[in-house]
Motif scaffolding. Structure first.
Motif, mmCIF file in Angstrom:
data_model
loop_
_atom_site.group_PDB
_atom_site.id
_atom_site.type_symbol
_atom_site.label_atom_id
_atom_site.label_comp_id
_atom_site.label_asym_id
_atom_site.label_seq_id
_atom_site.Cartn_x
_atom_site.Cartn_y
_atom_site.Cartn_z
ATOM 1 N N LYS A 73 0.832 -1.200 0.000
ATOM 2 C CA LYS A 73 0.000 0.000 0.000
ATOM 3 C C LYS A 73 0.875 1.261 0.000
ATOM 4 C CE LYS A 73 -3.393 2.467 2.721
ATOM 5 N NZ LYS A 73 -4.053 2.615 3.979
ATOM 6 N N LEU A 74 1.874 1.278 0.866
ATOM 7 C CA LEU A 74 2.769 2.425 0.950
ATOM 8 C C LEU A 74 3.532 2.630 -0.365
ATOM 9 C CD1 LEU A 74 3.923 4.663 2.733
ATOM 10 C CD2 LEU A 74 5.675 3.042 3.477
ATOM 11 N N ALA A 75 4.016 1.549 -0.966
ATOM 12 C CA ALA A 75 4.753 1.647 -2.233
ATOM 13 C C ALA A 75 3.850 2.193 -3.345
ATOM 14 C CB ALA A 75 5.311 0.289 -2.618
ATOM 15 N N TYR A 76 2.606 1.719 -3.399
ATOM 16 C CA TYR A 76 1.664 2.199 -4.416
ATOM 17 C C TYR A 76 1.401 3.692 -4.244
ATOM 18 C CZ TYR A 76 -2.738 3.300 -6.635
ATOM 19 O OH TYR A 76 -3.714 3.904 -7.380
ATOM 20 N N GLU A 77 1.099 4.104 -3.017
ATOM 21 C CA GLU A 77 0.779 5.506 -2.771
ATOM 22 C C GLU A 77 1.977 6.404 -3.039
ATOM 23 O OE1 GLU A 77 -0.810 5.404 1.200
ATOM 24 O OE2 GLU A 77 -2.782 4.744 0.490
ATOM 25 N N ARG A 78 3.172 5.969 -2.676
ATOM 26 C CA ARG A 78 4.393 6.747 -2.937
ATOM 27 C C ARG A 78 4.578 6.940 -4.443
ATOM 28 N NH1 ARG A 78 8.616 3.740 -0.480
ATOM 29 N NH2 ARG A 78 7.968 4.677 1.467
ATOM 30 N N GLN A 79 4.422 5.864 -5.203
ATOM 31 C CA GLN A 79 4.576 5.952 -6.661
ATOM 32 C C GLN A 79 3.515 6.868 -7.266
ATOM 33 O OE1 GLN A 79 4.119 2.249 -8.723
ATOM 34 N NE2 GLN A 79 4.762 3.095 -10.675
ATOM 35 N N CYS A 80 2.309 6.775 -6.768
ATOM 36 C CA CYS A 80 1.209 7.604 -7.271
ATOM 37 C C CYS A 80 1.494 9.084 -7.028
ATOM 38 C CB CYS A 80 -0.091 7.183 -6.593
ATOM 39 S SG CYS A 80 -1.528 8.157 -7.092
ATOM 40 N N TYR A 81 1.935 9.431 -5.820
ATOM 41 C CA TYR A 81 2.232 10.836 -5.511
ATOM 42 C C TYR A 81 3.436 11.348 -6.294
ATOM 43 C CZ TYR A 81 -1.278 11.178 -1.852
ATOM 44 O OH TYR A 81 -2.470 11.230 -1.175
ATOM 45 N N ARG A 82 4.410 10.510 -6.510
ATOM 46 C CA ARG A 82 5.561 10.924 -7.331
ATOM 47 C C ARG A 82 5.121 11.230 -8.754
ATOM 48 N NH1 ARG A 82 10.166 6.650 -5.316
ATOM 49 N NH2 ARG A 82 10.767 7.814 -3.468
ATOM 50 N N HIS A 83 4.266 10.368 -9.298
ATOM 51 C CA HIS A 83 3.768 10.598 -10.663
ATOM 52 C C HIS A 83 2.938 11.889 -10.714
ATOM 53 C CE1 HIS A 83 2.294 9.818 -14.661
ATOM 54 N NE2 HIS A 83 1.070 10.008 -14.225
ATOM 55 N N ALA A 84 2.092 12.113 -9.724
ATOM 56 C CA ALA A 84 1.268 13.329 -9.687
ATOM 57 C C ALA A 84 2.152 14.573 -9.617
ATOM 58 C CB ALA A 84 0.316 13.278 -8.498
ATOM 59 N N GLU A 85 3.229 14.505 -8.835
ATOM 60 C CA GLU A 85 4.149 15.642 -8.745
ATOM 61 C C GLU A 85 4.842 15.883 -10.082
ATOM 62 O OE1 GLU A 85 8.046 17.276 -6.327
ATOM 63 O OE2 GLU A 85 7.405 15.208 -6.036
ATOM 64 N N LYS A 86 5.231 14.812 -10.758
ATOM 65 C CA LYS A 86 5.887 14.943 -12.062
ATOM 66 C C LYS A 86 4.949 15.619 -13.063
ATOM 67 C CE LYS A 86 7.899 12.224 -15.773
ATOM 68 N NZ LYS A 86 8.089 10.885 -16.320
ATOM 69 N N VAL A 87 3.699 15.203 -13.078
ATOM 70 C CA VAL A 87 2.711 15.800 -13.984
ATOM 71 C C VAL A 87 2.513 17.278 -13.656
ATOM 72 C CG1 VAL A 87 0.262 15.759 -14.624
ATOM 73 C CG2 VAL A 87 1.546 13.625 -14.491
ATOM 74 N N ALA A 88 2.431 17.607 -12.374
ATOM 75 C CA ALA A 88 2.245 19.002 -11.965
ATOM 76 C C ALA A 88 3.446 19.857 -12.356
ATOM 77 C CB ALA A 88 2.006 19.068 -10.456
ATOM 78 N N ARG A 89 4.656 19.325 -12.195
ATOM 79 C CA ARG A 89 5.862 20.079 -12.570
ATOM 80 C C ARG A 89 5.931 20.300 -14.078
ATOM 81 N NH1 ARG A 89 9.676 21.062 -8.809
ATOM 82 N NH2 ARG A 89 9.428 20.017 -6.811
ATOM 83 N N GLU A 90 5.579 19.292 -14.863
ATOM 84 C CA GLU A 90 5.567 19.442 -16.324
ATOM 85 C C GLU A 90 4.559 20.504 -16.742
ATOM 86 O OE1 GLU A 90 4.754 15.480 -17.692
ATOM 87 O OE2 GLU A 90 6.828 14.824 -17.396
ATOM 88 N N ARG A 91 3.416 20.500 -16.091
ATOM 89 C CA ARG A 91 2.380 21.491 -16.375
ATOM 90 C C ARG A 91 2.877 22.889 -16.030
ATOM 91 N NH1 ARG A 91 -2.517 22.752 -13.662
ATOM 92 N NH2 ARG A 91 -4.091 23.053 -15.237
ATOM 93 N N LEU A 92 3.520 23.033 -14.889
ATOM 94 C CA LEU A 92 4.070 24.327 -14.480
ATOM 95 C C LEU A 92 5.149 24.785 -15.464
ATOM 96 C CD1 LEU A 92 4.341 26.659 -12.486
ATOM 97 C CD2 LEU A 92 5.916 25.229 -11.174
ATOM 98 N N ASN A 93 5.999 23.889 -15.910
ATOM 99 C CA ASN A 93 7.037 24.242 -16.893
ATOM 100 C C ASN A 93 6.418 24.732 -18.196
ATOM 101 O OD1 ASN A 93 9.179 23.670 -15.196
ATOM 102 N ND2 ASN A 93 9.376 21.565 -15.890
ATOM 103 N N ARG A 94 5.355 24.069 -18.664
ATOM 104 C CA ARG A 94 4.679 24.521 -19.895
ATOM 105 C C ARG A 94 4.060 25.900 -19.695
ATOM 106 N NH1 ARG A 94 2.074 19.419 -20.053
ATOM 107 N NH2 ARG A 94 0.085 20.497 -19.962
ATOM 108 N N LEU A 95 3.446 26.108 -18.547
ATOM 109 C CA LEU A 95 2.838 27.410 -18.254
ATOM 110 C C LEU A 95 3.898 28.509 -18.200
ATOM 111 C CD1 LEU A 95 0.260 28.955 -17.575
ATOM 112 C CD2 LEU A 95 0.654 28.387 -15.172
ATOM 113 N N GLN A 96 5.036 28.225 -17.581
ATOM 114 C CA GLN A 96 6.120 29.211 -17.517
ATOM 115 C C GLN A 96 6.684 29.492 -18.907
ATOM 116 O OE1 GLN A 96 8.598 27.286 -14.599
ATOM 117 N NE2 GLN A 96 7.852 28.597 -12.959
ATOM 118 N N ALA A 97 6.764 28.485 -19.762
ATOM 119 C CA ALA A 97 7.266 28.686 -21.125
ATOM 120 C C ALA A 97 6.315 29.579 -21.919
ATOM 121 C CB ALA A 97 7.446 27.344 -21.827
#
Length: 109
Positions: A47-71
């Motif tokens: 459960k912990l491994a799944y949730e950790r991976q999920c939050y890491r992926h969500a953070e990656k998506v949010a950072r990519e979105r922020l980078n596109r917005l800044q560009a």
């Protein structure tokens, strides 16, 4: 000094209004129908491994979105600065930098 040959206009900035919409919080809660088939300690680890991976992926998506917005924003700022410089260059074309208009040329006799 302006050249007689006009440079090609840069491509317009992309418009990504979807980047401005509020995104839902990531749903990373592990939902298992039946965990009795697995040891309780093993289940907690999975459960912990799944949730950790999920939050890491969500953070990656949010950072990519922020980078596109800044560009997009950088492009808009650069386009505005470029337009301002072109406007100032056109306004000052033909007049000296001291603001005094040039004297008419007198033809030699």
């Amino acid at each position: 000094m302006l050249s007689a040959r006009a440079e090609p206009a840069p491509p317009p900035c992309p418009t990504e209004t979807a980047l401005l919409t509020r995104q839902p919080a990531p749903d990373c809660e592990f939902k298992a129908a039946d965990f009795r088939t697995v040891d309780a300690d093993e289940f907690a680890r999975l459960k912990l491994a799944y949730e950790r991976q999920c939050y890491r992926h969500a953070e990656k998506v949010a950072r990519e979105r922020l980078n596109r917005l800044q560009a997009v924003r950088r492009c808009e700022v650069n386009a505005a600065a470029r337009a301002r410089l072109e406007s100032e260059a056109l306004a000052s074309a033909g007049t000296p930098s001291d603001g005094v208009p040039p004297h008419p040329v007198v033809a030699e006799r």
